[in-house]
Scaffold this active site. Structure first.
Site, short mmCIF file in Angstrom:
data_model
loop_
_atom_site.label_atom_id
_atom_site.label_comp_id
_atom_site.label_asym_id
_atom_site.label_seq_id
_atom_site.Cartn_x
_atom_site.Cartn_y
_atom_site.Cartn_z
N SER A 120 -7.26 -7.17 -8.44
CA SER A 120 -6.39 -6.53 -7.39
C SER A 120 -5.04 -6.20 -7.94
CB SER A 120 -6.65 -7.14 -5.99
OG SER A 120 -6.10 -6.48 -5.07
N ASP A 135 0.11 -2.47 -1.37
CA ASP A 135 0.40 -3.55 -0.74
C ASP A 135 1.98 -3.26 0.04
OD1 ASP A 135 -1.48 -5.14 -1.75
OD2 ASP A 135 -0.37 -5.86 -3.71
N HIS A 157 -9.11 -1.36 -4.73
CA HIS A 157 -9.83 -1.03 -3.40
C HIS A 157 -9.99 0.17 -3.18
CE1 HIS A 157 -8.97 -5.63 -2.62
NE2 HIS A 157 -7.68 -5.37 -3.43
#
Length: 229
Positions: A120, A135, A157
């Site tokens: 990630s 994010d 993701h």
């Protein structure tokens, strides 16, 4: 260089990092000494994150040391055979790494033989910049430039799905916005469960799901496991 860039750390029905353990084991090649970069952790302490990672990787014979625990972080990076960068908030990760002067030493150590493992946010950090993170910018990292170990931008993701009735942008729309202002970039939409493994000069896509590549002015291209970048 040796890189293992994972979209995520957890899959449904599996324990944390369980799906990644065989990949890590296959790429160790005798490496055992690891430093862990826990700075992306925000809602868990860096000690908790480090201990959790050490426990999961112990069965592989990996000895994990949290970089925040050592008196001389630069020396620890120089001695490390493995550099592990955990997921969480990418802006926090980059800010802490930059302020400690760790970015260039980490990149240099990987180029000289250390294995880089990142999931990630850790995968984002391996890219030229963090501009394809998902994010929230909870802190200012004083610039977006990252390690530049992998030449393309990764969006971890990745999914283009929207909840029913949701009117916000799809992930592809957000990536297309980036490509308007930075048309020179290539962005890999890496879905959960997938990874990119770099070894012996080859970058190979792995995982069960379709990965997408986005370039300015072009239709998205679907890639499957085994594709070589």
């Amino acid at each position: 260089m040796e890189l293992l860039l994972l979209s995520n750390s957890t899959l449904p029905g599996k324990a944390w990092l369980e799906h990644a353990l065989p990949l890590i084991a296959n790429q160790l090649n005798g490496r055992r000494s690891a430093v862990f970069i826990p700075f992306a952790g925000v809602t868990q302490t860096w000690d908790e994150y480090t201990d959790k990672t050490a426990e999961v990787l112990a069965p592989l014979g990996i000895n994990v040391t949290g970089i925040h625990r050592v008196a001389d972080p630069l020396a620890a990076i120089e001695k490390a055979e493995i550099i592990i960068v955990g997921g969480g908030n990418t802006f926090q990760l980059l800010k802490e790494s930059r302020e400690r002067g760790l970015l260039a030493p980490m990149a240099d150590r990987v180029k000289r033989g250390a294995l880089y493992i990142g999931w990630s946010a850790g995968a984002n950090l391996a890219c030229p910049t963090i501009r394809t993170t998902n994010d929230m910018p909870i802190v200012d990292p004083n610039g977006f430039d990252a390690l530049d170990l992998f030449p393309l931008q990764i969006n971890p993701h990745f999914t283009n799905a929207l909840p029913e009735g949701h009117k916000g942008e799809t992930r592809e729309q957000r990536i297309r916005e980036l490509l308007v202002v930075a048309p020179e970039l290539t962005v890999i939409g890496l879905p959960e469960g997938n990874w990119i493994q770099v070894s012996n000069g080859q970058a190979v896509l792995g995982g069960p799901n379709t990965t997408w590549v986005f370039k300015a002015g072009e239709e998205a291209v679907a890639l499957e496991a085994g594709h070589r970048f």
